[in-house]
Write an enzyme that holds these catalytic residues in place. Sequence first.
Site, PDB file in Angstrom:
ATOM      1  N   HIS A   1       0.813  -1.217   0.000  1.00 49.45           N
ATOM      2  CA  HIS A   1       0.000   0.000   0.000  1.00 49.45           C
ATOM      3  C   HIS A   1       0.848   1.269   0.000  1.00 49.45           C
ATOM      4  O   HIS A   1       0.294   2.364  -0.063  1.00 49.45           O
ATOM      5  CB  HIS A   1      -0.921  -0.016   1.223  1.00 49.45           C
ATOM      6  CG  HIS A   1      -0.141   0.015   2.507  1.00 49.45           C
ATOM      7  ND1 HIS A   1       0.627  -1.052   2.929  1.00 49.45           N
ATOM      8  CD2 HIS A   1       0.030   0.989   3.431  1.00 49.45           C
ATOM      9  CE1 HIS A   1       1.224  -0.736   4.071  1.00 49.45           C
ATOM     10  NE2 HIS A   1       0.885   0.496   4.401  1.00 49.45           N
ATOM     11  N   ASP A   2       2.171   1.142   0.132  1.00 47.49           N
ATOM     12  CA  ASP A   2       3.062   2.308   0.128  1.00 47.49           C
ATOM     13  C   ASP A   2       3.842   2.453  -1.176  1.00 47.49           C
ATOM     14  O   ASP A   2       4.641   3.385  -1.307  1.00 47.49           O
ATOM     15  CB  ASP A   2       4.086   2.191   1.270  1.00 47.49           C
ATOM     16  CG  ASP A   2       3.452   2.263   2.644  1.00 47.49           C
ATOM     17  OD1 ASP A   2       2.398   2.901   2.784  1.00 47.49           O
ATOM     18  OD2 ASP A   2       4.025   1.665   3.580  1.00 47.49           O
TER      19      ASP A   2
HETATM   20  C1  NOJ Z   1       4.556   2.165   7.346  1.00 43.66           C
HETATM   21  C2  NOJ Z   1       3.204   1.948   6.764  1.00 43.66           C
HETATM   22  O1  NOJ Z   1       3.273   0.923   5.819  1.00 43.66           O
HETATM   23  C3  NOJ Z   1       2.776   3.268   6.182  1.00 43.66           C
HETATM   24  O2  NOJ Z   1       1.607   3.162   5.414  1.00 43.66           O
HETATM   25  C4  NOJ Z   1       2.608   4.246   7.306  1.00 43.66           C
HETATM   26  O3  NOJ Z   1       2.346   5.522   6.775  1.00 43.66           O
HETATM   27  C5  NOJ Z   1       3.858   4.332   8.182  1.00 43.66           C
HETATM   28  N1  NOJ Z   1       4.443   3.063   8.446  1.00 43.66           N
HETATM   29  C6  NOJ Z   1       3.520   4.952   9.505  1.00 43.66           C
HETATM   30  O4  NOJ Z   1       2.764   4.055  10.268  1.00 43.66           O
END
Ligand code: NOJ
Length: 571
Positions: free
Chosen positions: A344-345
């Site tokens: 998702h990132d």
């Molecule tokens: C990693 C997560 O995968 C991401 O989506 C999030 O923004 C950050 N950690 C902070 O929790």
Amino acid sequence: MSPADFERTARPDGWWRSAVVYQIYPRSFQDSNGDGVGDIPGITSRLDYLAELGVDVLWLSPVYRSPQVDNGYDISDYHDVDPLFGTLADLDELIAAAHQRGLKLIMDLVVNHTSDQHPWFIESREPGSAKRDWYFWRPARPGHEPGTPGAEPDDAHAAFAPSAWTYDPRSGEYYLGIFSPGQPDLNWENPQVRHAVHAMMRWWIDRGVDGFRMDVINLISKPSALTSGEALDPSPAGFGQIANGPRLDEFLVEMNREVGLDAQNLLTVGEMPGATVEVARRVTDPARHELNMVFTFEHVNLDQVGWNKWELADLPLPRLKENLAQWQDGLAEAGWNSLYYDNHDQPRAVSRFGDDSAEHRVNSAKTLATVLHLHKGTPYIYQGEEFGMTNAPLTHIAHYLDVESLNYHARASAAGVEEDQILRSLARKGRDHARTPVQWDDTPYAGFTTDIPWMPVNPNYIEINAAAALRDPGSVFAHFQQLIRLRHSDEVVREGRFELLLSDHDQVWAFTRTLGDQVLLIVANCSSVPAELPVDSLPDLDRAELILGTHPDGTSAVLGPWESRVLRLAS
Ligand code: NOJ
């Protein structure tokens, strides 16, 4: 459980070594009540699809109560489900329905930080409270008026905000939030914090979950500069300076023991920005009882300059394959790899590492999957990857919803970076590409919802959708099914030694997997033009049997664009 009991019982059989994990980002997976946001009953309604795909484990991104500053990675109640996603009863039902189908389910564990709305933090804001020390509080920089520009304790940036420090007028002090002001960092030096986290994890295990994906878990032990009250390094946005702190292993061993993670044979995967292969080997060595595996960031940081994900760099194939090979080699004797391109990132793999044009999308999605799934480790599939979902046409800042992208845009604009350049970076790397709704079919809103979705559906859903893939025996979905079956049935895929071949070749990704006298050879053309196989540098192809390929004829000495072959070599 006493440490001695733990030593006696903690003998993980490593079931996860043959598993394939599927990540669900609930808000974008399937809406069941027409409010435009995916929810838990929606996930339950799609379990048969996931069982058909053949995966073993589902990982749910956070569904806990949350103000949703960072789409649920800011938790205000670890023991409840956010009404946006349903109820605890819905989650119990999902866990039971998954188990009925032989699917395990792991939760996201977000304990580097809470939400600023969590009762722990609300109490911590009271200067004399018992929870003051559960978070990091610091006075203003000497000689500065608290709360005025430049008075932050140091120059550390947050990942999604200009400063890692937020002023709280109640006490006149600042608290640390490495991600955003809505995500204050917990102080793991305080044993009460650790005990509270352990208790919460046990509560979820009692509810039936099969493990945890641990959010930025290598940030829980803060550098001694911070824990001793000194200034943080000015650039933690890249995490290099604050990751892998001095007590990381100790905290993970303690957690494993106190929660009984290995003792109960649960899956544990730690997200670890800034972790090197050495850190990963230590943390995932089963003899140490820390974690089963970690998510490295090294390969997904190769198309950028240094720590700055927005500064784009070209990624020649040799760099990517060499990086994966380095992790294969580094964890060959002890430890275990997780294998992923998408989550998702990250932008969509087929658009980032493949070719998402109409001509090459299907074969490039298949070939990227072949390469990844034939490495040694546990593969992770991100929703939609299994039928080749692509990046979305996000061309204007109004198209972006993610806190990270919006913060980058604001910061870069203020620093005078041209709008075109900012949008180019966002279009390549923005997290929103992964968050458009899953394209289930070609009906309005792609079958994701019946009303306007929280994020627009990628307009290519008419052609690219799960229903179309299910109808087509030559689809990306069918290829993923075959890769998963192969992992389940073939020990050499699971345990075979990895050896990279043709490391400098800029089109062909080739490697072998060897277990005893069994050998697999994988050759993949990772480009959109034909590639001649340097047959003299490869094992004898005449002795090879094609067991899985993107093209029917597996014998030619030329690989078509994005053609890949898994070949079994006669012993
Ligand atoms: C990693 C997560 O995968 C991401 O989506 C999030 O923004 C950050 N950690 C902070 O929790």
